[in-house]
Design a protein around this motif. Structure first.
Motif, PDB file in Angstrom:
ATOM      1  N   THR A 111      -3.030 -18.603  25.925  1.00 58.75           N
ATOM      2  CA  THR A 111      -4.139 -18.756  24.980  1.00 58.75           C
ATOM      3  C   THR A 111      -3.971 -19.929  24.026  1.00 58.75           C
ATOM      4  N   ASN A 112      -2.742 -20.423  23.872  1.00 62.98           N
ATOM      5  CA  ASN A 112      -2.488 -21.470  22.892  1.00 62.98           C
ATOM      6  C   ASN A 112      -1.323 -22.327  23.367  1.00 62.98           C
ATOM      7  N   ALA A 113      -1.391 -23.637  23.099  1.00 65.24           N
ATOM      8  CA  ALA A 113      -0.300 -24.535  23.473  1.00 65.24           C
ATOM      9  C   ALA A 113      -0.218 -25.663  22.462  1.00 65.24           C
ATOM     10  N   SER A 114       0.955 -26.283  22.388  1.00 66.99           N
ATOM     11  CA  SER A 114       1.148 -27.433  21.515  1.00 66.99           C
ATOM     12  C   SER A 114       2.098 -28.405  22.200  1.00 66.99           C
ATOM     13  N   ALA A 115       1.861 -29.701  21.967  1.00 63.33           N
ATOM     14  CA  ALA A 115       2.689 -30.752  22.559  1.00 63.33           C
ATOM     15  C   ALA A 115       3.333 -31.579  21.457  1.00 63.33           C
ATOM     16  N   GLY A 116       4.657 -31.655  21.473  1.00 59.50           N
ATOM     17  CA  GLY A 116       5.377 -32.477  20.510  1.00 59.50           C
ATOM     18  C   GLY A 116       5.688 -33.835  21.085  1.00 59.50           C
ATOM     19  N   TRP A 117       6.708 -34.491  20.517  1.00 59.13           N
ATOM     20  CA  TRP A 117       7.079 -35.808  21.021  1.00 59.13           C
ATOM     21  C   TRP A 117       7.568 -35.710  22.466  1.00 59.13           C
ATOM     22  N   SER A 118       8.495 -34.793  22.712  1.00 65.43           N
ATOM     23  CA  SER A 118       9.027 -34.624  24.068  1.00 65.43           C
ATOM     24  C   SER A 118       9.257 -33.160  24.402  1.00 65.43           C
ATOM     25  N   HIS A 119       8.552 -32.257  23.731  1.00 64.82           N
ATOM     26  CA  HIS A 119       8.666 -30.841  24.065  1.00 64.82           C
ATOM     27  C   HIS A 119       7.296 -30.175  23.994  1.00 64.82           C
ATOM     28  N   SER A 120       7.210 -29.007  24.606  1.00 62.97           N
ATOM     29  CA  SER A 120       5.943 -28.289  24.697  1.00 62.97           C
ATOM     30  C   SER A 120       6.166 -26.813  24.412  1.00 62.97           C
ATOM     31  N   ALA A 121       5.104 -26.149  23.959  1.00 59.88           N
ATOM     32  CA  ALA A 121       5.178 -24.713  23.670  1.00 59.88           C
ATOM     33  C   ALA A 121       3.884 -24.039  24.099  1.00 59.88           C
ATOM     34  N   PHE A 122       4.002 -22.781  24.536  1.00 62.83           N
ATOM     35  CA  PHE A 122       2.863 -22.039  25.060  1.00 62.83           C
ATOM     36  C   PHE A 122       2.910 -20.601  24.535  1.00 62.83           C
ATOM     37  N   ILE A 123       1.732 -20.012  24.298  1.00 62.46           N
ATOM     38  CA  ILE A 123       1.651 -18.632  23.829  1.00 62.46           C
ATOM     39  C   ILE A 123       0.745 -17.847  24.777  1.00 62.46           C
ATOM     40  N   SER A 124       1.192 -16.654  25.155  1.00 64.36           N
ATOM     41  CA  SER A 124       0.386 -15.788  26.010  1.00 64.36           C
ATOM     42  C   SER A 124      -0.480 -14.860  25.166  1.00 64.36           C
ATOM     43  N   ASP A 125      -1.436 -14.203  25.811  1.00 62.21           N
ATOM     44  CA  ASP A 125      -2.320 -13.278  25.095  1.00 62.21           C
ATOM     45  C   ASP A 125      -1.573 -12.048  24.585  1.00 62.21           C
ATOM     46  N   THR A 126      -0.366 -11.830  25.096  1.00 57.56           N
ATOM     47  CA  THR A 126       0.454 -10.720  24.613  1.00 57.56           C
ATOM     48  C   THR A 126       1.384 -11.144  23.479  1.00 57.56           C
ATOM     49  N   GLY A 127       1.290 -12.405  23.040  1.00 61.13           N
ATOM     50  CA  GLY A 127       2.091 -12.869  21.913  1.00 61.13           C
ATOM     51  C   GLY A 127       3.454 -13.399  22.257  1.00 61.13           C
ATOM     52  N   CYS A 128       3.710 -13.688  23.539  1.00 59.83           N
ATOM     53  CA  CYS A 128       4.998 -14.259  23.939  1.00 59.83           C
ATOM     54  C   CYS A 128       4.972 -15.772  23.766  1.00 59.83           C
ATOM     55  N   LEU A 129       6.105 -16.351  23.347  1.00 57.65           N
ATOM     56  CA  LEU A 129       6.241 -17.786  23.173  1.00 57.65           C
ATOM     57  C   LEU A 129       7.161 -18.360  24.241  1.00 57.65           C
ATOM     58  N   PHE A 130       6.716 -19.457  24.866  1.00 59.04           N
ATOM     59  CA  PHE A 130       7.499 -20.162  25.876  1.00 59.04           C
ATOM     60  C   PHE A 130       7.631 -21.626  25.455  1.00 59.04           C
ATOM     61  N   THR A 131       8.800 -22.229  25.706  1.00 60.16           N
ATOM     62  CA  THR A 131       9.002 -23.633  25.368  1.00 60.16           C
ATOM     63  C   THR A 131       9.724 -24.354  26.495  1.00 60.16           C
ATOM     64  N   CYS A 132       9.524 -25.675  26.552  1.00 59.79           N
ATOM     65  CA  CYS A 132      10.234 -26.500  27.526  1.00 59.79           C
ATOM     66  C   CYS A 132      10.282 -27.931  27.001  1.00 59.79           C
ATOM     67  N   GLY A 133      11.094 -28.756  27.666  1.00 63.16           N
ATOM     68  CA  GLY A 133      11.214 -30.149  27.281  1.00 63.16           C
ATOM     69  C   GLY A 133      12.522 -30.444  26.577  1.00 63.16           C
ATOM     70  N   ASP A 134      12.504 -31.459  25.725  1.00 62.81           N
ATOM     71  CA  ASP A 134      13.701 -31.883  25.008  1.00 62.81           C
ATOM     72  C   ASP A 134      14.136 -30.810  24.017  1.00 62.81           C
ATOM     73  N   GLY A 135      15.392 -30.399  24.127  1.00 63.60           N
ATOM     74  CA  GLY A 135      15.919 -29.384  23.220  1.00 63.60           C
ATOM     75  C   GLY A 135      17.101 -29.863  22.411  1.00 63.60           C
ATOM     76  N   SER A 136      17.302 -31.175  22.360  1.00 67.60           N
ATOM     77  CA  SER A 136      18.518 -31.724  21.766  1.00 67.60           C
ATOM     78  C   SER A 136      18.627 -31.482  20.263  1.00 67.60           C
ATOM     79  N   PHE A 137      17.533 -31.125  19.605  1.00 65.59           N
ATOM     80  CA  PHE A 137      17.575 -30.813  18.173  1.00 65.59           C
ATOM     81  C   PHE A 137      17.341 -29.322  17.897  1.00 65.59           C
ATOM     82  N   GLY A 138      17.325 -28.521  18.972  1.00 65.77           N
ATOM     83  CA  GLY A 138      17.073 -27.091  18.813  1.00 65.77           C
ATOM     84  C   GLY A 138      15.604 -26.750  18.726  1.00 65.77           C
ATOM     85  N   GLN A 139      14.728 -27.700  19.008  1.00 58.50           N
ATOM     86  CA  GLN A 139      13.291 -27.486  18.830  1.00 58.50           C
ATOM     87  C   GLN A 139      12.662 -26.531  19.832  1.00 58.50           C
TER      88      GLN A 139
END
Length: 349
Positions: free
Chosen positions: A96-124
């Motif tokens: 239902t929702n997504a956001s794009a950073g400089w080199s990482h991405s995040a996604f939210i499902s309708d059940t409220g789960c958060l998923f992330t991928c991409g650059d994680g070198s700063f813990g983002q």
């Protein structure tokens, strides 16, 4: 026959982020003819540094553009993708929702789960490590909570939870400019979500992030900002409320400015080239008001043609973007999305 809605893009495109199959910049709006990107199929877009995420009306996800850090979520670290590709790993979820950073991405499902991928070198990515991931991974920290919105900055992430408790807004990633807002002291980075301080008695309904900045809006219309200061002003390590009688409903952050929307439909700018700092309450002005007739007006940095005005010049005043694909047909903008040097617009006749 009634004309369909259309998708346009312009600006920086050398890594395929414009979605038109051509790795080159475009200084005027280009009509996107990808079947998977028909407006009737798109629920929302999210634009990052050089990649784009599309959520379809059926809750599926497509992405394209730069993928060297795994931010496309395609299961591999690729240089770029010139065409939109689905994310099979999220097929079991309704996104239902997504956001794009400089080199990482995040996604939210309708059940409220958060998923992330991409650059994680700063813990983002929020997984408790600094590992990059090429497929979306569930952030287990929020397993028993309901995430409603996520906003990705350059190297940090902001999360909003559904409940109205004091632990409602969380941040993780780089914090060197105060953009995490989790402490009065400067924190280099954290790789697990921590609650943002200062919202103990405030109900937050909207969040935003970009660059080294973060922002939030409360249910009563107050605007809070924290992170990097502009033009020599000090950084804010915790949320600062804007001293204003206006009631805000949305905020969008850029590299050197912020745009805010009021409940009355007026747009105000903070920062930019006017003394510019997000926490400077005197720098707000209503000069940049938008029209109600569906026109798109752009101004600011134009090096890659991202203003859509036919050149690569900067603009200090708003100018109207021409989206006329037929000399006899005018179009009205439905939604606009800005990345780092490129722009997308959804229109209807």
């Amino acid at each position: 026959m009634e004309e369909e809605e259309r998708v346009w893009s312009w600006g920086a495109g050398t890594e395929g982020q414009l979605g038109n199959c051509k790795p080159e910049d475009e200084v005027i709006p280009q009509l996107i003819l990808q079947p998977s990107l028909s407006p009737s199929n798109i629920s929302s877009l999210a634009c990052g540094a050089a990649h784009v995420i599309a959520i379809t009306s059926s809750g599926k996800v497509l992405s394209w553009g730069r993928g060297s850090s795994g931010q496309l979520g395609h299961g591999e670290f690729v240089n770029n993708s010139l065409i939109p590709k689905p994310l099979p790993s999220l097929d079991a979820y309704f996104i239902t929702n997504a956001s794009a950073g400089w080199s990482h991405s995040a996604f939210i499902s309708d059940t409220g789960c958060l998923f992330t991928c991409g650059d994680g070198s700063f813990g983002q990515l929020g997984h408790g490590d600094c590992t990059s991931r090429c497929s979306p991974a569930k952030v287990s920290f929020f397993d028993n909570r309901h995430v409603t919105k996520v906003a990705c900055g350059m190297r940090h992430s902001v999360v909003l939870l559904e409940d109205c408790s004091s632990n409602q807004v969380y941040c993780f990633g780089s914090g060197k400019r105060g953009q995490l807002g989790v402490s009065k002291d400067r924190i280099k980075s954290i790789n697990l979500p921590e609650v943002v301080s200062g919202f103990e008695d405030v109900e937050i309904v909207y969040i935003a992030a970009n660059g080294d900045h973060s922002a939030a809006i409360s249910v009563d219309g107050n605007l809070y900002t924290w992170g990097r200061g502009f033009k020599g002003y000090e950084d804010a390590n915790s949320p600062q409320r804007l001293n204003s009688t206006l009631s805000f409903t949305k905020v969008a952050l850029g590299w050197n400015h912020a745009l805010t929307l009021t409940a009355e439909g007026e747009v105000y700018m903070l920062g930019g080239n006017r003394l510019g700092v997000l926490s400077d309450h005197q720098s707000m002005n209503s000069e940049k008001q938008l029209h109600e007739n569906g026109e798109i007006k752009t101004w600011g940095w134009g090096e890659h043609g991202q203003l859509g005005l036919g050149d690569t010049c900067d603009r200090t005043r708003p100018d109207t973007v021409n989206l006329r694909y037929d000399v006899n047909v005018e179009v009205s903008c439905v939604r606009v999305y800005c990345g780092s040097g490129f722009t997308f617009a959804l229109t209807k006749p």
